[in-house]
Enzyme design. Structure first.
Site, PDB file in Angstrom:
ATOM      1  N   GLU A   1     -92.692 -14.682 -36.878  1.00 32.09           N
ATOM      2  CA  GLU A   1     -92.284 -13.897 -35.887  1.00 32.09           C
ATOM      3  C   GLU A   1     -92.674 -12.549 -36.464  1.00 32.09           C
ATOM      4  OE1 GLU A   1     -87.967 -13.384 -36.386  1.00 32.09           O
ATOM      5  OE2 GLU A   1     -87.769 -11.686 -35.095  1.00 32.09           O
TER       6      GLU A   1
ATOM      7  N   ASP B   1     -86.517 -15.011 -38.343  1.00 32.07           N
ATOM      8  CA  ASP B   1     -85.699 -14.179 -38.938  1.00 32.07           C
ATOM      9  C   ASP B   1     -84.414 -14.789 -39.178  1.00 32.07           C
ATOM     10  OD1 ASP B   1     -87.191 -12.596 -39.856  1.00 32.07           O
ATOM     11  OD2 ASP B   1     -87.282 -10.917 -38.769  1.00 32.07           O
TER      12      ASP B   1
ATOM     13  N   ASP C   1     -80.919 -13.722 -38.262  1.00 35.27           N
ATOM     14  CA  ASP C   1     -80.337 -13.117 -37.457  1.00 35.27           C
ATOM     15  C   ASP C   1     -80.736 -13.182 -36.131  1.00 35.27           C
ATOM     16  OD1 ASP C   1     -82.918 -11.970 -36.633  1.00 35.27           O
ATOM     17  OD2 ASP C   1     -82.418 -10.436 -37.120  1.00 35.27           O
TER      18      ASP C   1
ATOM     19  N   ASP D   1     -82.162 -11.496 -33.399  1.00 35.61           N
ATOM     20  CA  ASP D   1     -83.157 -11.672 -32.609  1.00 35.61           C
ATOM     21  C   ASP D   1     -84.090 -13.091 -32.899  1.00 35.61           C
ATOM     22  OD1 ASP D   1     -83.145  -9.442 -31.629  1.00 35.61           O
ATOM     23  OD2 ASP D   1     -83.268  -8.328 -32.922  1.00 35.61           O
TER      24      ASP D   1
END
Ligand code: 28G
Length: 635
Positions: free
Chosen positions: A425, A498, A500, A502
């Site tokens: 990402e 990541d 998280d 997103d």
């Protein structure tokens, strides 16, 4: 029993269970989490058999604080009488003899003896301890085992008017890579089992947390409720699922189906409650009947003209959610994973049941019937357009172009079986990954921003996205009908995002992409998810990483009270320098990868639909639940 009186049969028994401990994979598929959870299902299957025999209404499962699991049913209780052939109680026979209790040829339908069909004795062999309690004949009977070996014999320990069986086991850490049970995995399986056995009550309790978690699964509508559940967040084309059932000499057939406005086909087929992932005769019978009946109807109604081609099966199944559940006395399971039903009599049985049932439904419900056919004709048009678009794209050399995308940092080894590609990402993390990698066998493809939402966009738009094109070209396999696993340029495709929300979203988008366009990659076990750490704990000259909050607590608890430490919470891959990224997430020697499986079609569907579907509400809920971590909101 004194050791000297062990009969030849006893020795065979011990050797039987020894064999299970020597080669557990042969009996339960693997010693990873999947094999571990198989232990629970193996026991529950015995209770479900009691339910199928009409003798049990409730199954209670508890994950205990010490990590053991117990299963309790209110069936007749395993027979306690002496079995002359083995000179042991029925209970001991059930728990120590491999394949005890003759799987086939009985009077009723049986779940157990299905997938691996190994029985509770295998669970016993693979547990440090197992306790069984049977209530019947006015008494409570108990017995315990350690690593498959009986500790004493079955004894009456009290009185009870109730009947039933309870088994509690402690999975052996010497055998399994992990002995930690997952609530979600068990709950999903139990929900499915409850759907497939109308009105059977299954409860699940998790006592590992201070506040025990509890859920009850019981569905009066059976597989109709299953279809409603799968279509819950979708917009359906007709109000109620179509349902028919039939029971004959060959066995029993139940079908529930409902179309939604989406593009995905979710047709799940079960035989004796076993999810037949590889399909088989029952699924073939269903598809044949569906294609013929809808085409017949469309012609009779003049929706299809004489000059028109027949609607294809795929077009008809677009947006269809269906459950086919058959029960038969002697199921034959074939295929690589033994999840393909082989009984030929099921093809014609299901075909005739579905043909008759669906034709009648269409005649009696002209409005939904018309909507269903119109949906299929639209799908046919869209498919023709997509084919054209693909041909155009191909002519432009985008799908099978030999020029690899510019952003791909390829590896030097060409042997696909040895290589891996990280889908990373963002460009900054992509940069770190490029520095961190072992360039001989690790390739990096940075994906910028959110890749296109392939669930919402049709194939045409998906294919015109640069990110998607880069992905397809880098992987080398092409997509959908043209997909060719042999052409895969890497045998490990590792999604690295990541830790998280997103990151979770992008991971979900990528998984959706694989799910819709390259499903065989998942089936082949080529798709993985990288596990970057959440925390770095530094003390003195040392540091450690923690991948979960629980792990962080463990690490901190281990540190002596006086130790000063500093804690870094990673919000993204970008916060790690290349060396850290290598040692925590990319180094094959030290990293953990999660292999993506489709075993859990249910769970996958749910997440995809929650996050990718047309309805805003589930997506909002998901985001609210994780709101503290959201960086940008473009869902
Ligand atoms: C809670 C954990 C897992 C079970 C029963 C009940 C019977 C049984 C189980 O019989 C032997 C072979 C075929 C009849 C059957 C009891 C008939 C009469 C049973 C379980 C005897 C096995 N009374 N409940 N096995 N059969 N629950 N739960 O294991 O001829 S196993």
């Amino acid at each position: 029993m004194p050791e000297s009186s062990y009969s030849g049969k006893d020795i065979q028994v011990l050797e039987g269970l020894e064999a299970v401990r020597k080669r557990p994979g042969m009996y339960i598929g693997s010693t990873g989490p999947k094999g571990l959870h198989h232990l629970v299902y193996e026991i529950v299957d015995n209770s479900v058999d009691e339910a199928l025999a009409g003798q049990c209404t409730t199954i209670e499962i508890v994950i205990h604080a010490d990590g053991s699991v117990s299963v309790t049913d209110n069936g007749r209780g395993i027979p306690v009488d002496n079995v002359p052939k083995y000179r042991k109680s029925g209970v001991e026979v059930a728990l120590t003899i491999l394949h005890a209790g003759g799987k086939f040829g009985g009077s009723g339908y049986k779940v157990s003896g299905g997938l691996h069909g190994v029985g509770v004795s295998v669970v016993n062999a693979l547990s440090t301890r197992l306790e069984v309690e049977v209530k019947r004949d006015g008494k409570i009977w108990q017995m315990a085992f350690e690593r498959g070996k009986a500790k004493g014999s079955l004894e009456a320990t009290g009185r009870s008017k109730a009947t039933g069986t309870k088994v509690r086991f402690w999975a052996d850490p010497e055998i399994f890579e992990t002995v930690e049970f997952s609530w979600d995995t068990i709950a999903t399986h139990m929900r499915e089992t409850a759907f497939l056995n109308k009105n059977l009550r299954i409860t699940l309790t998790d006592e590992r947390e201070l506040e025990p978690r509890y859920e009850e699964f019981r569905y009066a509508g059976g597989i109709v409720d299953f279809v409603k559940y799968l279509n819950d967040k979708k917009e359906s084309i007709h109000a109620r699922p179509i349902y028919f059932e039939s029971e004959g000499a060959e066995g029993m057939v139940e079908v529930a189906m409902q179309w939604n406005t989406g593009y995905t086909e979710t047709v799940l087929a079960f035989a004796n409650n076993i999810n037949t992932h590889e399909g088989g005769t029952h699924l073939e019978g269903f598809k044949n009947a569906l294609t013929r009946t809808i085409n017949d109807y469309a012609r009779r109604q003049g929706i299809l003209k004489e000059k028109d081609d027949n609607l294809s099966g795929e077009d008809i199944r677009e947006g269809l959610t269906a459950i086919i559940s058959v029960k038969l006395r002697e199921p034959q399971f074939e295929g690589q994973t033994k999840t393909k039903l082989g009984n030929t009599e099921m093809r014609s049985l299901v075909q005739s049941v579905v043909t008759a049932g669906l034709a009648e439904y269409l005649e009696e419900h002209p409005k939904p019937a018309r909507s269903i056919v119109m949906k299929s004709t639209q799908a046919a048009k869209a498919r023709a357009a997509a084919r054209k678009a693909r041909e155009l794209t191909r002519r432009k050399g985008l799908l099978e172009s030999s020029t690899l995308p510019g952003k791909l940092a390829d590896c030097s080894v060409k042997e696909a079986a040895l290589t891996e590609i990280f889908l990373v990402e963002g460009d900054s993390a992509g940069g770190s990954a490029k520095q961190a990698r072992d360039r001989s066998f690790q390739a990096i493809l940075p994906l910028r921003g959110k890749i296109l939402n392939v669930e919402k966009a049709g194939i045409n738009r998906a294919l015109s996205s640069q990110e998607i094109q880069a992905l397809i070209t880098a992987l080398g396999t092409s997509i959908q009908e043209e997909f060719d696993l042999e052409q895969a340029r890497y045998h490990k495709v590792i999604i690295m995002t990541d830790a998280d929300v997103d990151g979770a979203h992008i991971r979900c988008l990528l998984l959706t992409f694989f799910y819709r366009y390259m499903r065989p990659m998942i089936d082949a076990g080529y798709v993985y998810i990288a596990q970057p750490p959440l925390y770095k704990i530094s003390y003195g000259k040392k540091h450690e990483y923690a991948y979960t909050d629980k792990e962080l607590q463990k690490v901190l608890a281990r540190l002596p009270e006086s130790t000063k430490y500093s804690l870094q919470r990673y919000k993204g891959l970008g916060e790690m320098n290349p060396e850290q990224l290598w040692e925590t997430t990319m180094d094959p020697e030290r990293r953990t990868l999660l292999q993506v499986t489709l075993d859990d079609a249910l769970a996958a569907e749910e997440v995809f639909v929650d996050l990718m579907g047309d309805q805003v509400e589930p997506r909002k809920l998901f985001i609210q639940r994780h709101a503290k971590n959201v960086r940008f909101l473009d869902v």
